[in-house]
Design a protein around this motif. Structure first.
Motif, short mmCIF file in Angstrom:
data_model
loop_
_atom_site.label_atom_id
_atom_site.label_comp_id
_atom_site.label_asym_id
_atom_site.label_seq_id
_atom_site.Cartn_x
_atom_site.Cartn_y
_atom_site.Cartn_z
N ASN B 795 0.83 -1.20 0.00
CA ASN B 795 0.00 0.00 0.00
C ASN B 795 0.87 1.25 0.00
O ASN B 795 0.59 2.21 -0.71
CB ASN B 795 -0.91 0.02 1.23
CG ASN B 795 -2.19 -0.79 0.99
OD1 ASN B 795 -2.44 -1.23 -0.13
ND2 ASN B 795 -2.97 -0.98 2.04
N GLN B 797 3.86 1.49 -1.10
CA GLN B 797 4.44 1.62 -2.44
C GLN B 797 3.47 2.25 -3.41
O GLN B 797 3.80 3.11 -4.21
CB GLN B 797 4.84 0.23 -2.97
CG GLN B 797 6.11 -0.29 -2.34
CD GLN B 797 6.34 -1.74 -2.71
OE1 GLN B 797 5.41 -2.47 -3.04
NE2 GLN B 797 7.61 -2.15 -2.66
N LYS B 798 2.22 1.78 -3.32
CA LYS B 798 1.22 2.22 -4.31
C LYS B 798 0.76 3.65 -4.06
O LYS B 798 0.57 4.43 -4.97
CB LYS B 798 0.00 1.28 -4.28
CG LYS B 798 0.20 0.03 -5.12
CD LYS B 798 -1.08 -0.79 -5.17
CE LYS B 798 -1.04 -1.87 -4.10
NZ LYS B 798 -2.26 -2.70 -4.11
N TYR B 799 0.52 3.97 -2.80
CA TYR B 799 -0.22 5.19 -2.54
C TYR B 799 0.60 6.31 -1.94
O TYR B 799 0.12 7.43 -1.86
CB TYR B 799 -1.42 4.88 -1.60
CG TYR B 799 -2.35 3.84 -2.17
CD1 TYR B 799 -2.99 4.08 -3.38
CD2 TYR B 799 -2.57 2.65 -1.51
CE1 TYR B 799 -3.83 3.11 -3.89
CE2 TYR B 799 -3.40 1.69 -2.03
CZ TYR B 799 -4.04 1.92 -3.23
OH TYR B 799 -4.87 0.97 -3.76
N GLN B 851 -7.05 7.36 -7.32
CA GLN B 851 -5.86 6.65 -7.77
C GLN B 851 -6.23 5.58 -8.79
O GLN B 851 -7.23 4.90 -8.64
CB GLN B 851 -5.12 5.98 -6.60
CG GLN B 851 -4.70 6.93 -5.52
CD GLN B 851 -5.66 6.85 -4.35
OE1 GLN B 851 -6.81 6.43 -4.51
NE2 GLN B 851 -5.18 7.25 -3.19
N ALA B 853 -4.19 3.24 -9.21
CA ALA B 853 -3.27 2.17 -8.86
C ALA B 853 -3.98 0.84 -8.96
O ALA B 853 -5.19 0.76 -8.77
CB ALA B 853 -2.76 2.38 -7.44
#
Lengths: 122, 899
Positions: B795, B797-799, B851, B853
């Motif tokens: 998470n 990493q993604k956000y 996002q 993502a």
């Protein structure tokens, strides 16, 4: 010069796919990927038709459709609605708010193309 | 000193003793030391006023004339006390709860507090009782005369009318003195009751003494006396079945309906429990009273010259044997019987006359309402005193007019038959809710007319009141209306004939008219209270408050109850209502109680009228009546059952609604979830299909496009697979059927494995409070916990939107609750999660913001489920700068890991 289509969709891969298909068929394709200012973009670009996704960030497709139908210059604009939820309720909502046509994802490319052609030819 | 003078002296002394006893009892009661006055034996003895001079002297005369038939007069009350005590108990309960003062009050109160009925019953009671009082006067004068006759050349008591007059005056004085001390009839007359209890003992002793003297002194023992009885006429008389049945019925009915019996049985009753004692003690008393009747009669018939009055054998047998002392005792016994009856009867009648005739008339003609006029208390007392004098005067007049000629017993039975007419209205009133005022009036009228025509008027003698031709041919020649052969039934005993017809027609008219007429609301109200007296301890409300002014009520109550008592009543009520001062709100409840208090003094009908005057006519509102009058006990019970059922239904309905709501909610959630799943699955499928069609159908597609679209298809296929994996994982976790692989693993090892397997990319991870030594060992499922850590790192990493994203992982241990906890915070340096979104991040598909993502929004939901299974928790930590999650797990794991 082909007719002008505005694609309102938030999934990048789907935008790419539809843009590819319509461009190859000679359409001018504009894309927009959120719901917030979608109505303003439609008014600005004045496309011949739009393809509208339901699940959009900011504002959902039905909301956008309702606003378009309420404005005189877009009241008769052909709108092809796409949804991934695929429930009967969504189809009813689309009819209620005045979608010109309603398609469920995943669709066949040929169908989308045919629908776009038919809606603009009318 | 002559015997006569001694006799007069003894009588005066006896009278003085009675005064003293009555006075002492009143004083004791007044001081509150009245426990011994309230003994059930005193109550039982007071019932003995049933045995009047008629029984004392007359029973022997009756036996001498008609054999054993005299026993019927004792059998009737015995049957009532033994077999029908529950009727008496109901009457006593009603009398107490409704503050009933007399028979007339009972009947009028039951039938809607009807003044007309009260007057009617009062008049009938006076008519029925007057001959009886005359009878007592006669017996006293006769007994004095009998004494005097043995004295040679005596002129004392020659003028029997003068004797009777003095006796009447003396009795009037005694009764006024002790009978009208208390205004409230429910405040019992202790003095009077005590005096008559003493008299009861005296008459029993006297009769037994004479009996013993006769059997052993004259008759020569039991066997010889029995032989005498066998030889006499008495032994041979046949028992007439119909007459016996009729007389037993008559005496039983009279026992319940005689005004004086009602007075001692119901009004003077202190305690319902006394009835239990009286139920056996009173019949015993009656048995003792009747024990020596036959021997005395037989010996009297043998000893005394033919033609001597058998009614006086009790007196004349000892006298003829020269036993003056015994004769004197016997005379005192007769005197006691006569006086106690007259005293109680005149108290009972005076209460009726003053409450139902004098006071209402006075209220009407005194020119003002109850509140405006003078002191009612004095008026009531005066009315009672005058009534007593008038009643005794009536008795005396009757005695003079009848000339004392008729046999004593005959007058007694005529009187019995008269008051027995109250029986249908009374019993019907307390056992049958359908009985109405019109029915009671009809029954009483018919009964009384028949009684007067067929029994009372003929008792004066043929040709005295009713001409002889009427007896023979009927009035106006109508044969079936002959007084002693009504409807053509001829040859019956005149008494039984009259009782049969009067009671049958009375009961018939009562029932028929009751069925045909419709009771007024207040009648139905009273009817319900009388019939269901044991169920209803509290009276339903019938007054609507608010209209009355408490001051006026107070003034009226003071005039009737006396200042102090009224004040205390009002104060108590005010205190009960929580008000300061002494004036309570005139609530319906209070008006009801006040009415009951007042009715104890002036009777139900009058009290009702008086309060009605102040409250203002509208005594009962339609709503109140609708609410109360129609409620029988059954209906109330039924309605309470319905209420219970309805409560239950409401509860069930509520439960059903709750369940339904929950189901709806679940269904909505399920729809939303399916809709989400559908969307998450269809989106990658859409790309896959679109691009695979492009690859298949497009001619002249470039190699670069081909490669790009192929990898999109590939990535979307992987996304689809991961999504399906997550969904399955979540569904297994949520269903609780997950299998945990629990081991003892150092925390550091799990954390390192998680970091290693998340391709960290450009995210920097800083560990603080790291447990390098590996001393923190968790007993848990290491793979599942690692999955949580991986999700959290992924998470970040993604956000994490910082330029140089950093994730700090901070370990601390916290002693809390049952055991130590391991706490691991995951804090990044991004912009964090908006406050309103924090609440939903652990829900399924709750991808927030815009996002794009990858990920379907199931990661945190899965983390939450895993930690729940492992006995820990994951929460969002607000205010840490970036997004911050706290994972907590117990260090010493509890045994109940959800395995």
């Amino acid at each position: 010069m082909g007719k002008h289509v505005l694609l309102i969709e938030d999934e990048p891969n789907i935008i790419e796919a539809i843009s590819f298909i319509l461009s190859r068929d000679g359409w001018k394709v504009d894309t927009h990927s959120n719901g917030h200012d979608a109505v303003g973009v439609v008014h600005d670009k004045a496309p011949d038709m739009i393809i509208l996704d339901v699940m959009l960030p900011g504002k959902n497709g039905f909301e956008i459709l309702r606003e378009l139908r309420a404005a005189p210059q877009t009241a008769d604009l052909p709108v092809l609605m796409l949804t991934a939820r695929g429930q009967l309720k969504d189809r009813e909502m689309a009819e209620k708010y005045g979608a010109s046509q309603f398609m469920t994802k995943p669709f066949s490319n040929a169908e989308v193309l045919a629908a776009v052609r038919a809606l603009v030819a009318k | 000193m002559s015997v006569v003078n001694i006799l007069v002296l003894v009588c005066f002394a006896y009278a003085a003793l009675l005064f003293l006893v009555a006075f002492g009892a009143e004083r004791a009661a007044h001081r509150g030391r009245s426990n011994w006055l309230r003994s059930p034996m005193v109550y039982t003895l007071s019932l003995s006023i049933y045995c009047t001079a008629w029984t004392f002297y007359g029973a022997v005369g009756y036996a001498a004339r008609s054999g054993l038939e005299y026993l019927t007069i004792y059998i009737g009350p015995t049957l009532v006390m033994v077999g029908w005590w529950w009727v008496v108990r109901k009457m006593v309960r009603i009398g107490r709860s409704q503050r009933i003062t007399s028979v007339a009050d009972l009947i009028s109160s039951r039938y809607g507090k009807s003044s007309l009925l009260a007057v009617f019953v009062t008049v009938m009671a006076v008519i029925g009782t007057t001959p009886y009082i005359a009878l007592q006067l006669q017996s006293v004068t006769l007994s004095f005369a009998a004494f005097a006759s043995v004295e040679p050349n005596s002129t004392a008591f020659e003028n029997s009318q003068i004797t009777a007059l003095w006796v009447a005056v003396g009795l009037a004085l005694f009764t006024i003195l002790f009978g009208t001390r208390n205004l409230d009839a429910n405040e019992r007359h202790h003095g009077v009751v005590m005096a008559i209890a003493l008299e009861a003992v005296v008459k029993l002793i006297a009769l037994i003494a004479v009996g013993i003297f006769v059997v052993w002194g004259v008759g020569g023992g039991i066997e010889q006396t029995l032989a005498r009885i066998d030889a006499s006429e008495i032994g041979t008389w046949q028992v007439q079945g119909d007459r016996w049945a009729g007389l037993i019925f008559l005496s039983a009915a009279a026992f319940l309906t005689l005004p004086r019996m009602f007075q001692v049985l119901v009004v003077e009753n202190e305690n319902e429990g006394h009835l239990r004692t009286a139920a056996w003690a009173f019949p015993t008393y009656l048995m003792l009273m009747s024990l020596f009747v036959v021997p005395i009669a037989v010996v009297g018939l043998d000893l005394l010259p033919a033609g001597s009055n058998p009614d006086l054998y009790v007196l004349t047998v000892p006298l003829s044997e020269g036993q003056t002392g015994l004769a004197m005792l016997s005379l005192l016994g007769g005197f006691s019987s006569a006086t106690s009856m007259v005293i109680v009867a005149s108290i009972a009648l005076s209460t009726m006359v003053s409450n139902h005739i004098v006071i209402p008339l006075w209220l009407r003609y005194s020119g003002g309402g109850a509140a405006m006029s003078g002191d009612v208390r004095n008026v009531v007392l005066l009315a009672r005193r005058v009534s007593i004098a008038v009643i005794l005067a009536l008795g005396y007049l009757y005695y003079r007019m009848s000339g004392g000629g008729t046999a004593l017993a005959a007058i007694g039975l005529v009187s019995f038959a008269g008051v027995a007419q109250f029986l249908p209205a009374m019993l019907g009133g307390i056992f049958w809710r359908g009985a109405t005022r019109s029915g009671a009036l009809a029954g009483l009228s018919v009964g009384f007319v028949v009684w007067a025509y067929a029994l009372m008027l003929p008792s004066f003698g043929t040709g005295m009141v009713i001409p002889e031709t009427v007896f023979l041919e009927g009035p106006f020649g109508i044969e079936w209306l002959r007084p002693q052969a009504l409807f053509g039934i001829d040859g019956m005993d005149p008494l039984i004939h009259a009782v049969l017809w009067s009671m049958c027609l009375n009961t018939g008219a009562f029932i028929l008219v009751s069925l045909l007429s419709f009771p007024s609301p207040i009648e139905r109200l009273q009817g319900a209270q009388f019939v269901h007296v044991f169920q209803h301890s509290d009276a339903p409300q019938s007054w609507t408050g608010g209209v009355a002014r408490s001051e006026e009520l107070m003034i009226m109550a003071q005039r009737i109850l006396g200042s102090s008592e009224a004040l205390s009543l009002f104060q108590t009520e005010a205190a009960r209502q929580g008000l300061a001062g002494y004036l309570p709100e005139p609530s319906p409840d209070f008006l009801q109680r006040l009415e009951r208090e007042l009715s104890g003094s002036v009777g139900a009908a009058t009290a009702h009228a008086m309060i009605g005057q102040i409250v203002g006519g509208a005594t009962v509102s339609v709503e109140d009546l609708m609410a109360v009058a129609d409620e029988t006990a059954q209906m109330m019970e039924y309605s309470s059952q319905l209420e219970a059922k309805s409560t239950e239904l409401t509860r069930t309905a509520r439960q059903l609604r709750a369940v339904n709501e929950k189901l709806t909610q679940i269904s909505v959630q399920k729809d939303a979830f399916l809709s989400q799943v559908s969307h998450e699955l269809r989106t990658p499928m859409t790309s896959i299909r679109a691009f695979s069609e492009i690859l298949r159908d497009t001619k002249g597609i470039t190699a670069a496009e081909q490669s790009k679209y192929s990898s999109i298809i590939h990535d979307e296929a992987i996304r689809l697979t991961r999504l399906l994996d997550d969904l399955l994982d979540l569904s297994v976790l949520e269903s609780g059927r997950v299998t945990l692989n629990v081991q003892d693993v150092p925390l550091d090892e799990i954390l390192q494995r998680a970091i290693a397997s998340s391709g960290v990319g450009n995210l920097e991870i800083k560990l603080s409070g790291r447990d390098n030594s590996g001393t923190i060992v968790l007993r848990t499922d290491p793979d599942r916990l690692a999955q949580v850590f991986i999700n959290l790192i992924a998470n970040a990493q993604k956000y994490c939107d910082a330029k140089t994203p950093v994730l700090r992982i901070i370990l601390h241990l916290k002693p809390a609750g049952k055991g130590e906890q391991m706490i691991l915070d995951f804090v990044d340096n991004g912009s964090g999660i908006a406050t309103d979104a924090q609440a939903v991040i652990f829900e399924k598909f709750s991808r927030i913001g815009e996002q794009n993502a990858p990920g379907a929004g199931l990661g945190l939901a899965i983390c939450r489920e895993i930690l729940a299974r492992l006995g820990g928790a994951i929460t969002y930590l607000p205010g840490q700068g970036g997004a911050a999650f706290r994972v907590s797990l117990p260090l010493k794991p509890v045994n109940d890991l959800h395995l």
